[in-house]
Design a protein around this motif. Structure first.
Motif, PDB file in Angstrom:
ATOM      1  N   GLU A   3       0.882  -1.299   0.067  1.00 40.42           N
ATOM      2  CA  GLU A   3      -0.023   0.073  -0.029  1.00 40.42           C
ATOM      3  C   GLU A   3       1.040   1.198  -0.143  1.00 40.42           C
ATOM      4  OE1 GLU A   3      -3.651   2.062   2.884  1.00 40.42           O
ATOM      5  OE2 GLU A   3      -2.765   0.209   3.375  1.00 40.42           O
ATOM      6  N   HIS A   4       0.523   2.235  -0.793  1.00 39.22           N
ATOM      7  CA  HIS A   4       1.326   3.500  -1.024  1.00 39.22           C
ATOM      8  C   HIS A   4       0.937   4.460  -0.073  1.00 39.22           C
ATOM      9  CE1 HIS A   4       3.300   2.261  -4.650  1.00 39.22           C
ATOM     10  NE2 HIS A   4       2.339   2.512  -5.322  1.00 39.22           N
ATOM     11  N   SER A   5       1.855   5.396   0.584  1.00 38.20           N
ATOM     12  CA  SER A   5       1.537   6.249   1.569  1.00 38.20           C
ATOM     13  C   SER A   5       0.793   7.249   0.762  1.00 38.20           C
ATOM     14  CB  SER A   5       2.795   6.737   2.076  1.00 38.20           C
ATOM     15  OG  SER A   5       3.641   7.436   1.131  1.00 38.20           O
ATOM     16  N   LEU A   6       0.198   8.241   1.413  1.00 31.37           N
ATOM     17  CA  LEU A   6      -0.534   9.261   0.890  1.00 31.37           C
ATOM     18  C   LEU A   6       0.572  10.091   0.013  1.00 31.37           C
ATOM     19  CD1 LEU A   6      -3.067  11.223   0.310  1.00 31.37           C
ATOM     20  CD2 LEU A   6      -2.479  12.218   2.306  1.00 31.37           C
ATOM     21  N   SER A   7       1.594  10.447   0.475  1.00 33.34           N
ATOM     22  CA  SER A   7       2.525  11.314  -0.426  1.00 33.34           C
ATOM     23  C   SER A   7       3.146  10.417  -1.469  1.00 33.34           C
ATOM     24  CB  SER A   7       3.759  11.744   0.531  1.00 33.34           C
ATOM     25  OG  SER A   7       4.646  10.635   0.952  1.00 33.34           O
ATOM     26  N   GLU A   8       3.341   9.302  -1.645  1.00 33.19           N
ATOM     27  CA  GLU A   8       3.537   8.236  -2.595  1.00 33.19           C
ATOM     28  C   GLU A   8       2.687   8.606  -3.548  1.00 33.19           C
ATOM     29  OE1 GLU A   8       6.719   5.122  -0.554  1.00 33.19           O
ATOM     30  OE2 GLU A   8       4.359   4.889  -0.755  1.00 33.19           O
ATOM     31  N   SER A   9       1.386   8.267  -3.105  1.00 35.01           N
ATOM     32  CA  SER A   9       0.197   8.081  -4.145  1.00 35.01           C
ATOM     33  C   SER A   9       0.193   9.755  -4.779  1.00 35.01           C
ATOM     34  CB  SER A   9      -1.172   7.997  -3.423  1.00 35.01           C
ATOM     35  OG  SER A   9      -0.963   6.385  -2.861  1.00 35.01           O
ATOM     36  N   LEU A  10      -0.055  10.699  -3.902  1.00 36.78           N
ATOM     37  CA  LEU A  10      -0.001  11.964  -4.734  1.00 36.78           C
ATOM     38  C   LEU A  10       1.216  12.167  -5.494  1.00 36.78           C
ATOM     39  CD1 LEU A  10      -0.644  14.451  -1.591  1.00 36.78           C
ATOM     40  CD2 LEU A  10      -1.913  14.490  -3.805  1.00 36.78           C
ATOM     41  N   LYS A 199      -8.449  10.143   2.257  1.00 32.30           N
ATOM     42  CA  LYS A 199      -7.013  10.287   1.344  1.00 32.30           C
ATOM     43  C   LYS A 199      -7.364  10.623   0.024  1.00 32.30           C
ATOM     44  CE  LYS A 199      -4.511   7.002   4.454  1.00 32.30           C
ATOM     45  NZ  LYS A 199      -4.036   5.705   4.474  1.00 32.30           N
ATOM     46  N   ARG A 200      -8.624   9.881  -0.482  1.00 32.17           N
ATOM     47  CA  ARG A 200      -8.817  10.036  -1.859  1.00 32.17           C
ATOM     48  C   ARG A 200      -9.194  11.452  -2.250  1.00 32.17           C
ATOM     49  NH1 ARG A 200      -6.842   7.624  -5.831  1.00 32.17           N
ATOM     50  NH2 ARG A 200      -7.405   9.169  -7.175  1.00 32.17           N
ATOM     51  N   ALA A 201      -9.851  12.052  -1.206  1.00 38.31           N
ATOM     52  CA  ALA A 201     -10.241  13.369  -1.387  1.00 38.31           C
ATOM     53  C   ALA A 201      -8.764  14.178  -1.971  1.00 38.31           C
ATOM     54  CB  ALA A 201     -10.850  13.994  -0.423  1.00 38.31           C
ATOM     55  N   ILE A 202      -7.954  13.996  -0.803  1.00 34.71           N
ATOM     56  CA  ILE A 202      -6.525  14.753  -0.836  1.00 34.71           C
ATOM     57  C   ILE A 202      -6.023  14.389  -2.388  1.00 34.71           C
ATOM     58  CG2 ILE A 202      -4.433  15.269   0.042  1.00 34.71           C
ATOM     59  CD1 ILE A 202      -5.700  14.604   2.790  1.00 34.71           C
ATOM     60  N   ILE A 203      -5.791  13.343  -2.791  1.00 32.25           N
ATOM     61  CA  ILE A 203      -5.441  12.909  -3.945  1.00 32.25           C
ATOM     62  C   ILE A 203      -5.952  13.455  -5.236  1.00 32.25           C
ATOM     63  CG2 ILE A 203      -4.838  10.848  -5.381  1.00 32.25           C
ATOM     64  CD1 ILE A 203      -4.322   9.262  -3.027  1.00 32.25           C
ATOM     65  N   GLU A 204      -7.414  13.368  -4.905  1.00 37.40           N
ATOM     66  CA  GLU A 204      -7.972  14.214  -6.173  1.00 37.40           C
ATOM     67  C   GLU A 204      -7.829  15.775  -6.321  1.00 37.40           C
ATOM     68  OE1 GLU A 204     -12.122  13.162  -5.235  1.00 37.40           O
ATOM     69  OE2 GLU A 204     -11.917  11.139  -5.990  1.00 37.40           O
ATOM     70  N   GLU A 205      -7.699  16.397  -4.895  1.00 38.03           N
ATOM     71  CA  GLU A 205      -7.411  17.774  -4.974  1.00 38.03           C
ATOM     72  C   GLU A 205      -6.079  18.158  -5.402  1.00 38.03           C
ATOM     73  OE1 GLU A 205      -8.824  21.501  -4.545  1.00 38.03           O
ATOM     74  OE2 GLU A 205      -9.926  19.828  -4.286  1.00 38.03           O
ATOM     75  N   GLY A 206      -4.963  17.037  -5.323  1.00 39.34           N
ATOM     76  CA  GLY A 206      -3.775  17.371  -5.810  1.00 39.34           C
ATOM     77  C   GLY A 206      -3.953  17.480  -7.376  1.00 39.34           C
TER      78      GLY A 206
END
Length: 227
Positions: A3-10, A199-206
């Motif tokens: 599983e990727h971390s939030l920063s890695e996913s972004l 997490k998904r919301a933050i990635i989408e916002e990225g």
């Protein structure tokens, strides 16, 4: 599967549009120093409004859950950008930004987005901090070096006599170890007890941050005056 971390996913999910941004005419012009003083002042004026808005909302939401963990005033850029504008206004013969800047649709969209998420879902501000400030800490340093070295007028004279004046935007005097600071920022972000939907919301916002930035870069590409 790991599983990727939030920063890695972004980083991974914004990689493609990040590369597209770097290939815009405006970014290429900055890296080669091939733009007029007016064009660069227009760009800084757009950024000044963006950062002022973002930092106002981060200040307003600094006690909000999760946002509080990533509130770092040492990253704030609006004051530094204003210093650069003041220096350029007095040194390059340009007194103000172009008229189109204040009516820019790309700028309007960007500002409205920051204000909207701050009011409705402030956790998404994390994506804006990540994309803007970590980019400034690293990618901005390359732009700084290229601007100082290559940005010259039509007669070959440098617009910037030193790296200390006119390039404050790219300097972080309160951060002595940028790499460690970035690691600490990512660790703080990755340690947040977020739900999967958050997490998904933050990635989408990225992705939205980069899309908004692309609008700004495209507008600058269309408006750029090349030396």
């Amino acid at each position: 599967m790991t599983e990727h971390s939030l920063s890695e996913s972004l980083k991974e999910e914004t990689r493609k549009i990040h590369r597209e941004l770097e290939r815009t005419l405006w970014v290429k012009s900055m890296m080669k120093g091939k733009m007029s003083a007016q064009s660069y002042i227009d760009y800084l004026s757009l950024l000044q409004t963006i950062y002022s808005t973002l930092e106002l909302e981060l200040e307003r939401r600094k006690s909000t859950e999760f946002v509080s963990s990533l509130y770092f005033p040492s990253l704030f850029r609006s004051k530094a950008i204003q210093e650069d504008l003041n220096h350029l206004f007095s040194s390059v013969g340009v007194n103000s930004s172009s008229n189109w800047v204040s009516s820019s649709l790309a700028l309007k969209n960007y500002i409205e987005r920051i204000e909207k998420i701050s009011n409705e879902e402030p956790i998404r501000l994390i994506a804006h901090s990540y994309a803007r400030y970590l980019g400034d800490l690293f990618g901005g340093q390359h732009i700084k070096k290229h601007l100082f070295q290559y940005w010259k007028d039509s007669e070959g004279n440098r617009f910037l006599e030193t790296e200390e004046k006119g390039l404050s935007f790219y300097s972080f005097p309160e951060i002595s170890q940028p790499k460690q600071f970035a690691l600490d920022f990512k660790l703080a972000m990755d340690s947040l007890p977020l739900t999967e939907s958050q997490k998904r919301a933050i990635i989408e916002e990225g992705l939205e941050v980069f899309r908004l930035n692309m609008e700004i870069m495209n507008q600058m590409s269309n408006a750029v005056e090349v030396n």
